[in-house]
Design a protein around this motif. Structure first.
Motif, short mmCIF file in Angstrom:
data_model
loop_
_atom_site.label_atom_id
_atom_site.label_comp_id
_atom_site.label_asym_id
_atom_site.label_seq_id
_atom_site.Cartn_x
_atom_site.Cartn_y
_atom_site.Cartn_z
N LYS A 236 -1.07 -8.50 6.67
CA LYS A 236 -0.34 -7.62 7.57
C LYS A 236 -1.27 -7.01 8.62
N ASP A 237 -0.69 -6.67 9.76
CA ASP A 237 -1.46 -5.96 10.77
C ASP A 237 -1.84 -4.58 10.23
N VAL A 238 -3.07 -4.18 10.47
CA VAL A 238 -3.53 -2.90 9.94
C VAL A 238 -4.11 -2.05 11.06
N GLY A 239 -4.13 -0.75 10.83
CA GLY A 239 -4.63 0.19 11.82
C GLY A 239 -6.14 0.28 11.82
N ALA A 240 -6.64 1.06 12.78
CA ALA A 240 -8.09 1.16 12.99
C ALA A 240 -8.81 1.82 11.83
N LEU A 241 -8.10 2.61 11.02
CA LEU A 241 -8.73 3.31 9.90
C LEU A 241 -8.09 2.91 8.58
N HIS A 242 -7.62 1.68 8.51
CA HIS A 242 -6.89 1.21 7.34
C HIS A 242 -7.70 1.37 6.06
N GLY A 243 -7.13 2.12 5.12
CA GLY A 243 -7.73 2.26 3.79
C GLY A 243 -8.84 3.28 3.68
N VAL A 244 -9.18 3.96 4.78
CA VAL A 244 -10.29 4.92 4.77
C VAL A 244 -9.76 6.31 4.39
N PRO A 245 -10.40 6.99 3.44
CA PRO A 245 -9.94 8.34 3.07
C PRO A 245 -10.34 9.37 4.11
N PHE A 246 -9.55 10.45 4.19
CA PHE A 246 -9.88 11.55 5.07
C PHE A 246 -9.38 12.85 4.45
N THR A 247 -9.88 13.97 4.96
CA THR A 247 -9.51 15.30 4.46
C THR A 247 -8.97 16.14 5.61
N VAL A 248 -8.28 17.23 5.24
CA VAL A 248 -7.58 18.05 6.23
C VAL A 248 -7.73 19.52 5.85
N LYS A 249 -8.04 20.34 6.82
CA LYS A 249 -8.11 21.79 6.64
C LYS A 249 -6.77 22.31 6.14
N ASP A 250 -6.81 23.30 5.26
CA ASP A 250 -5.60 23.75 4.57
C ASP A 250 -4.72 24.69 5.38
N SER A 251 -4.88 24.68 6.70
CA SER A 251 -3.92 25.35 7.59
C SER A 251 -3.03 24.33 8.29
N ILE A 252 -3.29 23.04 8.05
CA ILE A 252 -2.57 21.95 8.72
C ILE A 252 -1.62 21.33 7.71
N ASP A 253 -0.34 21.26 8.06
CA ASP A 253 0.67 20.80 7.11
C ASP A 253 0.48 19.34 6.70
N THR A 254 0.65 19.11 5.40
CA THR A 254 0.59 17.77 4.82
C THR A 254 1.80 17.61 3.91
N ALA A 255 2.63 16.63 4.18
CA ALA A 255 3.87 16.43 3.44
C ALA A 255 3.59 16.17 1.96
N GLY A 256 4.19 17.01 1.10
CA GLY A 256 4.06 16.82 -0.33
C GLY A 256 2.73 17.22 -0.91
N VAL A 257 1.85 17.79 -0.10
CA VAL A 257 0.53 18.23 -0.56
C VAL A 257 0.37 19.70 -0.17
N LEU A 258 -0.06 20.53 -1.11
CA LEU A 258 -0.17 21.97 -0.88
C LEU A 258 -0.87 22.31 0.43
N THR A 259 -0.29 23.24 1.17
CA THR A 259 -0.89 23.80 2.38
C THR A 259 -0.72 25.31 2.27
N GLN A 260 -1.77 26.00 1.77
CA GLN A 260 -1.65 27.38 1.33
C GLN A 260 -2.32 28.39 2.26
N ARG A 261 -2.97 27.89 3.33
CA ARG A 261 -3.48 28.76 4.39
C ARG A 261 -4.48 29.81 3.91
N GLY A 262 -5.11 29.56 2.76
CA GLY A 262 -6.13 30.47 2.27
C GLY A 262 -5.61 31.82 1.84
N SER A 263 -4.37 31.89 1.35
CA SER A 263 -3.79 33.19 1.03
C SER A 263 -2.86 33.12 -0.17
N PRO A 264 -2.94 34.10 -1.07
CA PRO A 264 -1.97 34.17 -2.16
C PRO A 264 -0.53 34.28 -1.66
N ILE A 265 -0.36 34.78 -0.45
CA ILE A 265 0.98 34.93 0.12
C ILE A 265 1.65 33.57 0.29
#
Length: 468
Positions: free
Chosen positions: A67-96
């Motif tokens: 299949k045709d694949v993208g430029a970063l096919h299969g490469v892991p990456f991480t995301v700051k916890d203020s940026i929404d990720t579907a189905g993965v906790l995004t808690q903005r560094g706060s108990p709130i």
């Protein structure tokens, strides 16, 4: 899997996957093992994404099926916890916001996934991204992998520490005044704050003051920044500041054919600079001149007349306070120190607020004039290398300044919207990374990335990693 492979950049990892030299499953497993081994001491990763290994298996199957694949096919990456990720906790560094589970990805996350990359984990930050140290009541403090007693910066400090420590090859951060470039300098990686609006802020909180916030890629090489920026740039039809067509400047090409002219500055009238930082900027200027670029020391009179940090402190609080007050109402006891301090800051008068806005306009005018004569500006990222945790004042070159001084060289490019990049070019006597900053004209990301690539090629500190 060897540590050498963990420290390859994302571009190389993608090529290794495409050629079959390594599988996505192997790469994801190796990073998960690295997280398990090093994160307890660093605390950069706050949530490991469920399904990363399943996504890696699917990536390998797609490749095997032709299949045709993208430029970063299969490469892991991480995301700051203020940026929404579907189905993965995004808690903005706060108990709130503990347990908050978005249903959709932020535009920036969706675009990286569309290129085939696999979300590995979320990274730590200050509460609400509002501090230059990554510490909060929910997920605790992140330590610098070069020296655990020092900060990796903020607000994207978890992201910078994870990349520097080999837990992630690249990721996404956000920047209000310093927050991708400062942490990059403190941990020895690279980061780009693009022109304001080039990457949509959709799915990121907080978004006020909107004209100062940016999403930016963070990585270990300039070519990874160029690649990820080319995937991230362009309007999404939701962020009203993101209107420039993607084709305008995707970070590839568009560099002037004539010899480049770059000014450099240390003594900017913005306050003291550590002598080792100043020496690193001078060394970078000299090294850049050896690549055929015309380099000369300059002044920026507009910045000397109107201190960007002083104006920013008058402006941004008045826009952030209502948003944070609304989000935390009834939960004030669950707030951490910096957010509480901001809410208790006296209101700025309307006269001072307008004066700050007009000061920003004068600084923009000054840079518009500067970029009629030069293609880029080379200057410090931070006035000091990474500092010990919890400091409220610094003594720099014999002068005492408060801790907000850490933002003095970076915030000017937030309030003007100019693109700016942070990269390592030196090492302190304590063995800590020292970065330099490259700023360019509006929408001239290609030029900024090109100058950074030239500097990277003559850097005395390439391929250095913390010993963990």
């Amino acid at each position: 899997m060897s540590e050498d492979l963990i420290y390859e950049d994302a571009t190389a990892m993608a090529e290794l996957i495409r050629t079959g030299a390594v599988s996505s499953v192997e790469l994801v497993r190796a990073h998960l093992a690295r997280i398990e081994a090093t994160n307890p001491a660093i605390n950069a990763i706050v949530t490991v994404a469920d399904g990363a290994l399943e996504a890696a298996r699917a990536a390998d199957a797609d490749l095997a099926a032709g299949k045709d694949v993208g430029a970063l096919h299969g490469v892991p990456f991480t995301v700051k916890d203020s940026i929404d990720t579907a189905g993965v906790l995004t808690q903005r560094g706060s108990p709130i916001f503990a347990g908050r589970l978005p249903t959709t990805d932020a535009t920036s996350v969706a675009r990286i996934k569309d290129a085939g990359a696999i979300l590995l984990a979320k990274t730590n930050l200050p509460e609400f991204s509002y501090s230059t140290e990554s510490d909060n009541l929910l997920t605790g403090r992140t330590n610098n992998p070069w020296d655990l007693d020092r900060t990796p910066g903020g607000s994207s400090g978890g992201e910078s520490a994870a990349i520097a420590a080999g837990m992630s090859p690249f990721g996404l951060g956000t920047d209000l005044a310093i927050s991708v470039r400062g942490p990059a300098a403190q941990t020895g990686i690279v980061a780009l704050k693009p022109t304001h609006g080039r990457i949509p802020m959709t799915g990121v909180w907080p978004r006020v003051p909107r004209r100062d916030w940016h999403v930016g890629p963070m990585a270990r090489t300039v070519r990874d920044l160029a690649l990820t920026y080319s995937l991230l740039a362009g309007p999404d039809g939701e962020d009203g500041f993101s209107v420039t067509p993607k084709s305008f400047d995707s970070g590839v090409g568009s560099v002037p054919s004539r010899p480049l002219r770059v000014g450099w500055i240390v003594d900017s009238g913005l306050g003291p600079v550590d002598p080792e930082v100043a020496a690193t900027v001078r060394a970078a200027a000299q090294a850049l001149s050896s690549t055929g670029v015309h380099v000369e020391e300059v002044t920026i009179p507009a910045v000397e007349r109107d201190n960007p940090l002083a104006l920013f402190n008058l402006q941004h609080v008045m826009e952030l306070k209502p948003a944070m007050a609304a989000a935390t109402r009834g939960r004030e006891d669950d707030m951490f120190t910096m957010s509480t301090s901001m809410l208790n800051t006296p209101d700025t008068s309307i006269e001072d607020y307008i004066a700050a806005e007009q000061g920003f306009e004068r600084i923009r005018d000054g840079y518009a004039e500067y970029f009629t004569r030069y293609d880029a500006l080379l200057l410090p990222v931070l006035p000091i290398p990474a500092h010990p945790h919890g400091m409220t004042v610094f003594v720099i070159d014999g002068k005492t300044v408060d801790a907000t001084h850490i933002q003095t060289f970076t915030v000017q490019f937030n309030v003007t919207g100019l693109p700016a990049l942070s990269m390592r070019f030196g090492t302190s006597s304590d063995g800590l990374p020292i970065g330099v900053q490259i700023a360019g004209n509006w929408h001239a990301e290609s030029t900024v990335l090109h100058v950074a690539s030239l500097l990277e090629g003559v850097s005395p500190v390439r391929n250095l990693h913390p010993v963990l």
